[in-house]
Design an enzyme around this catalytic site. Structure first.
Site, short mmCIF file in Angstrom:
data_model
loop_
_atom_site.label_atom_id
_atom_site.label_comp_id
_atom_site.label_asym_id
_atom_site.label_seq_id
_atom_site.Cartn_x
_atom_site.Cartn_y
_atom_site.Cartn_z
N HIS A 188 0.83 -1.21 0.00
CA HIS A 188 0.00 0.00 0.00
C HIS A 188 0.86 1.26 0.00
O HIS A 188 0.59 2.21 -0.72
CB HIS A 188 -0.96 -0.01 1.19
CG HIS A 188 -2.16 -0.88 0.96
ND1 HIS A 188 -2.10 -2.25 1.03
CD2 HIS A 188 -3.44 -0.59 0.61
CE1 HIS A 188 -3.29 -2.76 0.75
NE2 HIS A 188 -4.12 -1.77 0.50
N LYS B 296 -9.58 -7.35 8.10
CA LYS B 296 -10.30 -7.48 9.37
C LYS B 296 -10.27 -6.17 10.13
O LYS B 296 -9.37 -5.34 9.92
CB LYS B 296 -9.72 -8.61 10.22
CG LYS B 296 -8.39 -8.29 10.88
CD LYS B 296 -8.03 -9.37 11.87
CE LYS B 296 -6.58 -9.32 12.29
NZ LYS B 296 -6.29 -8.43 13.42
#
Lengths: 200, 293
Positions: A36, A103
């Site tokens: 990322h 999550k």
């Protein structure tokens, strides 16, 4: 359980609502902290990594090479997604991602990007590395293994009936925001009542 | 040359990574029974149950984040700690090769992961002497998701209206539960230390994870606080994975350490449901005599 099959269309994604349980079948690419940051800083995707219309999975699997020279995933649960909050909205926009598996949920910037570009956040069960590894049918490839190391590399995985829950949909709704607000006010009541009991 | 200590430590790592201890398993079974049927909280716990069974059967990691590797060693007086440390490092290296541990240790400056799980501070080994002949080794594998939600509060904490008393401790501990939701994989377990300095506070809070989940604190004040935090946290509706539901925590363990008058820290460590801790008692030949959990 709602089947969610590759390639993921905007129509399919827009039909999903918070609380839906889905079974994902098709190709997903793992990508976590290093990936990322790299994409955010303008790094280009390695040839072969197709994110458009696809799903990125916040995961650093345990992968071993077997005797036949094939990669085998032996553990593959999600990692905490909120660390990608500074980057995720931009990556959804620039790479046309339709789904993010992870999550813990993500924040308002990602929620807004899901709404604007037609993407959903799919919550896998944290820690359920074996159940989720069983859903990985095949490792199709690995990218940036040398640069980032195994957990941070981009693994191209073929999954079947991978279970997840839609916790942020493309209509601006977030289960995480709701549960946080409700639990915060429940806690405020319990703090106040205890303090009141002590100093009547 | 065969090395029984090496074999025992590799087996300890394997079992810790692949098998949840009985006390934690039992608590998870109870939480599954208490969740409302047909909710996503119940589905999450069912997947967790299946995962535990699968990991044990396949002898593979319960969670892919096999965490930081922390040994707690109780050894007799005169025991060779240097030799133990060398063997423990070799055990970690071999366990990683065999996939019981993920390649999980990164050079913080260069970002390089050499795949061995060895480096400064990795693994961590805490030695304590005892006046018994046997060697006891406990191991905790603590994943990053739950480590990241640990918190250390310095009281008074004005925003939380937490003063330097037990009510203040209660406020900050419950704040840590609120903030951890979703991120540390719930239902979780808290280890807390009231007092100490910044280092010992966290250190002692983590040692609380060596206690059995069902035990009771011998100090009645801390026992009452543990029960109160557990009950209150489970009334907040955070639930498994933060999906909403009845089980937010499986246990709360609190200890106290003396502080200097100027400091009042409350250190909260959070452990996810994948509570990987085991321990062994070794015989004179370094073979495993007994499992502790």
């Amino acid at each position: 359980m709602i089947p969610l099959n590759y390639p993921f269309t905007e129509e399919q994604i827009r039909a999903l609502q918070v609380g839906d349980e889905v079974g994902i079948t098709g190709v997903v690419f793992t990508g976590r902290d290093a990936v990322h940051k790299y994409l955010h800083e303008g790094g280009s995707l390695p040839t072969g990594v197709q994110l458009r219309g696809g799903i990125i999975y916040h995961c650093g699997p345990v992968v071993l090479m077997d005797a036949a020279g094939q990669w085998q995933v032996t553990a593959a649960g999600p990692t905490t997604s909120i660390r990608e909050e500074p980057y995720q909205a931009q990556i959804i926009r620039d790479f046309g991602i339709r789904g993010v598996i992870g999550k813990g949920g993500m924040g308002d910037k990602t929620s807004a990007a899901c709404r604007e570009y037609g993407c959903v956040y799919l919550h896998a069960i944290g820690g359920a590395a074996q159940v989720l590894a069983e859903c990985v049918r095949k490792v199709r490839g690995v990218y940036m293994l040398e640069e980032f190391g195994s957990p941070e590399a981009i693994w191209e995985l073929e999954v079947e009936n991978f279970p997840a829950v839609v916790t942020m949909d493309s209509h601006g709704k977030s289960l995480h925001r709701e549960v946080f607000a409700a639990s915060q006010s429940a806690l405020a009541e319990r703090i106040a009542s205890k303090a009141g009991a002590r100093h009547p | 040359m065969p090395d029984p200590l090496l074999d025992s430590l590799i087996e300890l790592i394997r079992r810790t990574s692949a098998e949840l201890p009985d006390d934690v398993n039992a608590a998870l079974v109870r939480s599954l029974e208490s969740e409302k049927k047909g909710t996503i909280a119940e589905s999450a716990l069912k997947i967790i149950e299946r995962n535990i069974e699968l990991a044990k059967r396949k002898s593979q990691p319960i969670c892919q984040d096999t965490g930081s590797v922390v040994f707690y060693v109780q050894c007799p007086v005169g025991y060779d700690q240097i030799q133990f440390e060398e063997t423990a490092r070799e055990a970690v290296k071999q366990a990683t090769k065999r996939g019981f541990l993920r390649q999980n240790s990164v050079d913080s400056i260069t970002g390089r992961n050499d795949g061995t799980n060895l480096g400064p501070g990795a693994p961590a080994i805490h030695f304590h002497q005892h006046r018994f002949p046997q060697l006891e080794v406990c191991l905790i594998l603590k994943g990053g998701g739950c480590e990241n939600v640990g918190a250390q509060y310095s009281l008074p904490a004005e925003k939380l209206e937490a003063n330097r008393d037990l009510d203040g401790c209660r406020r900050v501990i419950l704040d840590a539960v609120l903030q951890a939701q979703g991120k540390g994989c719930g239902p979780g377990i808290l280890g807390v230390c009231i007092g100490g300095d910044r280092a010992t506070g966290y250190e002692f809070s983590k040692q609380q994870f060596l206690r059995f989940l069902g035990d009771r604190n011998p100090d009645p004040v801390l026992d009452a606080l543990e029960q109160d935090i557990l009950k209150t946290a489970n009334e907040l509706g955070i639930g498994p994975m933060g999906f909403g539901g009845r089980t937010t925590l499986l246990g709360v363990k609190i200890c106290a350490a003396n502080r200097v008058p100027a400091s009042y820290f409350v250190s909260v460590s959070y452990m996810c449901w994948a509570f990987r801790r085991q321990g062994v008692v070794m015989g004179p030949d370094s073979s495993i005599q007994r499992w502790l959990y």
